[in-house]
Design a protein around this motif. Sequence first.
Motif, PDB file in Angstrom:
ATOM      1  N   ALA A   1       0.817  -1.215   0.000  1.00 53.97           N
ATOM      2  CA  ALA A   1       0.000   0.000   0.000  1.00 53.97           C
ATOM      3  C   ALA A   1       0.850   1.265   0.000  1.00 53.97           C
ATOM      4  O   ALA A   1       0.363   2.349  -0.346  1.00 53.97           O
ATOM      5  CB  ALA A   1      -0.933  -0.009   1.206  1.00 53.97           C
ATOM      6  N   LYS A   2       2.130   1.154   0.359  1.00 51.52           N
ATOM      7  CA  LYS A   2       3.010   2.323   0.386  1.00 51.52           C
ATOM      8  C   LYS A   2       3.524   2.701  -1.003  1.00 51.52           C
ATOM      9  O   LYS A   2       3.988   3.817  -1.208  1.00 51.52           O
ATOM     10  CB  LYS A   2       4.198   2.048   1.313  1.00 51.52           C
ATOM     11  CG  LYS A   2       3.809   1.850   2.778  1.00 51.52           C
ATOM     12  CD  LYS A   2       5.044   1.577   3.621  1.00 51.52           C
ATOM     13  CE  LYS A   2       4.672   1.375   5.085  1.00 51.52           C
ATOM     14  NZ  LYS A   2       5.870   1.105   5.919  1.00 51.52           N
ATOM     15  N   ASP A   3       3.445   1.758  -1.948  1.00 54.24           N
ATOM     16  CA  ASP A   3       3.965   2.023  -3.289  1.00 54.24           C
ATOM     17  C   ASP A   3       2.995   2.883  -4.099  1.00 54.24           C
ATOM     18  O   ASP A   3       1.767   2.754  -3.974  1.00 54.24           O
ATOM     19  CB  ASP A   3       4.213   0.706  -4.032  1.00 54.24           C
ATOM     20  CG  ASP A   3       5.368  -0.074  -3.441  1.00 54.24           C
ATOM     21  OD1 ASP A   3       6.469   0.493  -3.327  1.00 54.24           O
ATOM     22  OD2 ASP A   3       5.164  -1.247  -3.074  1.00 54.24           O
ATOM     23  N   ARG A   4       3.574   3.752  -4.930  1.00 53.85           N
ATOM     24  CA  ARG A   4       2.775   4.610  -5.809  1.00 53.85           C
ATOM     25  C   ARG A   4       2.747   3.963  -7.194  1.00 53.85           C
ATOM     26  O   ARG A   4       3.772   3.866  -7.863  1.00 53.85           O
ATOM     27  CB  ARG A   4       3.368   6.010  -5.873  1.00 53.85           C
ATOM     28  CG  ARG A   4       3.298   6.769  -4.549  1.00 53.85           C
ATOM     29  CD  ARG A   4       3.972   8.127  -4.629  1.00 53.85           C
ATOM     30  NE  ARG A   4       5.429   8.005  -4.698  1.00 53.85           N
ATOM     31  CZ  ARG A   4       6.150   8.210  -5.791  1.00 53.85           C
ATOM     32  NH1 ARG A   4       5.561   8.538  -6.935  1.00 53.85           N
ATOM     33  NH2 ARG A   4       7.475   8.094  -5.772  1.00 53.85           N
ATOM     34  N   ILE A   5       1.549   3.542  -7.621  1.00 58.11           N
ATOM     35  CA  ILE A   5       1.381   2.839  -8.888  1.00 58.11           C
ATOM     36  C   ILE A   5       0.590   3.719  -9.847  1.00 58.11           C
ATOM     37  O   ILE A   5      -0.400   4.352  -9.458  1.00 58.11           O
ATOM     38  CB  ILE A   5       0.631   1.506  -8.674  1.00 58.11           C
ATOM     39  CG1 ILE A   5       1.373   0.642  -7.631  1.00 58.11           C
ATOM     40  CG2 ILE A   5       0.468   0.746  -9.986  1.00 58.11           C
ATOM     41  CD1 ILE A   5       0.558  -0.540  -7.139  1.00 58.11           C
ATOM     42  N   ALA A   6       1.024   3.753 -11.102  1.00 54.98           N
ATOM     43  CA  ALA A   6       0.314   4.516 -12.124  1.00 54.98           C
ATOM     44  C   ALA A   6       0.252   3.698 -13.410  1.00 54.98           C
ATOM     45  O   ALA A   6       1.164   2.929 -13.711  1.00 54.98           O
ATOM     46  CB  ALA A   6       0.992   5.861 -12.382  1.00 54.98           C
ATOM     47  N   VAL A   7      -0.856   3.869 -14.151  1.00 52.38           N
ATOM     48  CA  VAL A   7      -1.026   3.217 -15.448  1.00 52.38           C
ATOM     49  C   VAL A   7      -1.260   4.305 -16.483  1.00 52.38           C
ATOM     50  O   VAL A   7      -2.169   5.123 -16.336  1.00 52.38           O
ATOM     51  CB  VAL A   7      -2.212   2.235 -15.437  1.00 52.38           C
ATOM     52  CG1 VAL A   7      -2.394   1.609 -16.820  1.00 52.38           C
ATOM     53  CG2 VAL A   7      -1.994   1.150 -14.395  1.00 52.38           C
ATOM     54  N   ASP A   8      -0.419   4.336 -17.493  1.00 49.89           N
ATOM     55  CA  ASP A   8      -0.480   5.390 -18.518  1.00 49.89           C
ATOM     56  C   ASP A   8      -0.430   6.778 -17.883  1.00 49.89           C
ATOM     57  O   ASP A   8      -1.098   7.715 -18.337  1.00 49.89           O
ATOM     58  CB  ASP A   8      -1.741   5.251 -19.375  1.00 49.89           C
ATOM     59  CG  ASP A   8      -1.749   3.945 -20.160  1.00 49.89           C
ATOM     60  OD1 ASP A   8      -0.664   3.472 -20.542  1.00 49.89           O
ATOM     61  OD2 ASP A   8      -2.854   3.401 -20.396  1.00 49.89           O
ATOM     62  N   GLY A   9       0.335   6.891 -16.794  1.00 51.95           N
ATOM     63  CA  GLY A   9       0.500   8.176 -16.125  1.00 51.95           C
ATOM     64  C   GLY A   9      -0.585   8.532 -15.134  1.00 51.95           C
ATOM     65  O   GLY A   9      -0.480   9.539 -14.423  1.00 51.95           O
ATOM     66  N   THR A  10      -1.634   7.716 -15.042  1.00 54.90           N
ATOM     67  CA  THR A  10      -2.742   7.982 -14.122  1.00 54.90           C
ATOM     68  C   THR A  10      -2.579   7.157 -12.852  1.00 54.90           C
ATOM     69  O   THR A  10      -2.474   5.930 -12.933  1.00 54.90           O
ATOM     70  CB  THR A  10      -4.088   7.643 -14.774  1.00 54.90           C
ATOM     71  OG1 THR A  10      -4.242   8.417 -15.974  1.00 54.90           O
ATOM     72  CG2 THR A  10      -5.245   7.954 -13.827  1.00 54.90           C
ATOM     73  N   PRO A  11      -2.545   7.807 -11.678  1.00 52.93           N
ATOM     74  CA  PRO A  11      -2.394   7.044 -10.426  1.00 52.93           C
ATOM     75  C   PRO A  11      -3.507   6.023 -10.252  1.00 52.93           C
ATOM     76  O   PRO A  11      -4.668   6.275 -10.601  1.00 52.93           O
ATOM     77  CB  PRO A  11      -2.466   8.138  -9.346  1.00 52.93           C
ATOM     78  CG  PRO A  11      -2.053   9.385 -10.047  1.00 52.93           C
ATOM     79  CD  PRO A  11      -2.577   9.262 -11.451  1.00 52.93           C
ATOM     80  N   LEU A  12      -3.140   4.889  -9.725  1.00 53.64           N
ATOM     81  CA  LEU A  12      -4.107   3.818  -9.490  1.00 53.64           C
ATOM     82  C   LEU A  12      -5.037   4.204  -8.350  1.00 53.64           C
ATOM     83  O   LEU A  12      -4.590   4.574  -7.263  1.00 53.64           O
ATOM     84  CB  LEU A  12      -3.365   2.520  -9.149  1.00 53.64           C
ATOM     85  CG  LEU A  12      -4.188   1.231  -9.156  1.00 53.64           C
ATOM     86  CD1 LEU A  12      -4.637   0.912 -10.577  1.00 53.64           C
ATOM     87  CD2 LEU A  12      -3.355   0.078  -8.602  1.00 53.64           C
ATOM     88  N   ALA A  13      -6.328   4.105  -8.600  1.00 55.65           N
ATOM     89  CA  ALA A  13      -7.319   4.446  -7.580  1.00 55.65           C
ATOM     90  C   ALA A  13      -7.422   3.327  -6.550  1.00 55.65           C
ATOM     91  O   ALA A  13      -7.034   2.182  -6.798  1.00 55.65           O
ATOM     92  CB  ALA A  13      -8.679   4.681  -8.226  1.00 55.65           C
ATOM     93  N   GLU A  14      -7.947   3.675  -5.397  1.00 56.33           N
ATOM     94  CA  GLU A  14      -8.195   2.664  -4.373  1.00 56.33           C
ATOM     95  C   GLU A  14      -9.212   1.655  -4.901  1.00 56.33           C
ATOM     96  O   GLU A  14     -10.201   2.034  -5.527  1.00 56.33           O
ATOM     97  CB  GLU A  14      -8.753   3.322  -3.103  1.00 56.33           C
ATOM     98  CG  GLU A  14      -7.732   4.138  -2.340  1.00 56.33           C
ATOM     99  CD  GLU A  14      -6.647   3.270  -1.735  1.00 56.33           C
ATOM    100  OE1 GLU A  14      -6.968   2.135  -1.318  1.00 56.33           O
ATOM    101  OE2 GLU A  14      -5.491   3.710  -1.706  1.00 56.33           O
ATOM    102  N   PRO A  15      -8.996   0.365  -4.684  1.00 57.37           N
ATOM    103  CA  PRO A  15      -9.928  -0.635  -5.207  1.00 57.37           C
ATOM    104  C   PRO A  15     -11.295  -0.542  -4.527  1.00 57.37           C
ATOM    105  O   PRO A  15     -11.396  -0.313  -3.326  1.00 57.37           O
ATOM    106  CB  PRO A  15      -9.249  -1.966  -4.876  1.00 57.37           C
ATOM    107  CG  PRO A  15      -8.334  -1.660  -3.727  1.00 57.37           C
ATOM    108  CD  PRO A  15      -7.871  -0.254  -3.955  1.00 57.37           C
TER     109      PRO A  15
END
Length: 267
Positions: free
Chosen positions: A52-66
């Motif tokens: 949960a501490k990692d910052r994940i992005a897809v195509d430059g968009t941060p991953l939203a909380e599931p």
Amino acid sequence: MSDKPTQPGDRIAKVLARAGLASRREAERMIEAGRVTVNGRKIDSPALNVTAKDRIAVDGTPLAEPEPERMWLYHKPTGLVTTTNDEKGRKTIFDELPDDMPRVMSIGRLDLNSEGLLLLTNDGGIKRKLELPSTGWLRKYRVRINGRPSDEDFAPLRAGLLIEGERFQPMQVTLDRQQGANAWLTIAIREGRNREIRRAIADIGLTVNRLIRVSYGPFQLGTLKPGEVQELKRRVLREQLGLESAPPVGTARRSRGRGKKTPHRKT
């Protein structure tokens, strides 16, 4: 027993699937295509655990909380394809879903000319689990074929077929009734290969002219009308899938498909 310590967190593909972006297999392809970054660094392999501490992005968009896991029953009409985008420009089921639906994925597929029950989910983990042959859920279809077959004609389907080198598992086949020039069958399968029933029927010299999926495991089409979507109840998800929680239930809604919309699934 290995002395190698277990890495904390979950595999990155699992996290992307849990967020509803794609199935785990599709998430792995997104990673290999260089579309995913973790803590600002592009990754090219799904062999990575994240927390949960990692910052994940897809195509430059941060991953939203599931979101909590959710599932819907959808009565797919004929004339729609079960893909996000169609290279031939045909309408997809995602074009016709209600505008207030979240991004969803289909669990399995129904081809263009098939109709009936299609399961939808916002969770890639659920999609993967329910599509695996090992889940073993029976899928039942009402099938109309042209001709006047006898019950013995379906013995090869019950025994299992080998078509163009592909092994088809035995099917449950019931000859229900003759209706003019057509016969109605009930067929149950567990694998759901591409166009499995149509190909099996063609292999014994007959032709399917209507195919309706009426159930998928414990879930039934029931009285759901073509184009309608019904969210499953929290209790049903808990009992059938072993989930801890689910959001409140919506009511059945008819698809509207009012022109161009934001895709329900990005891959």
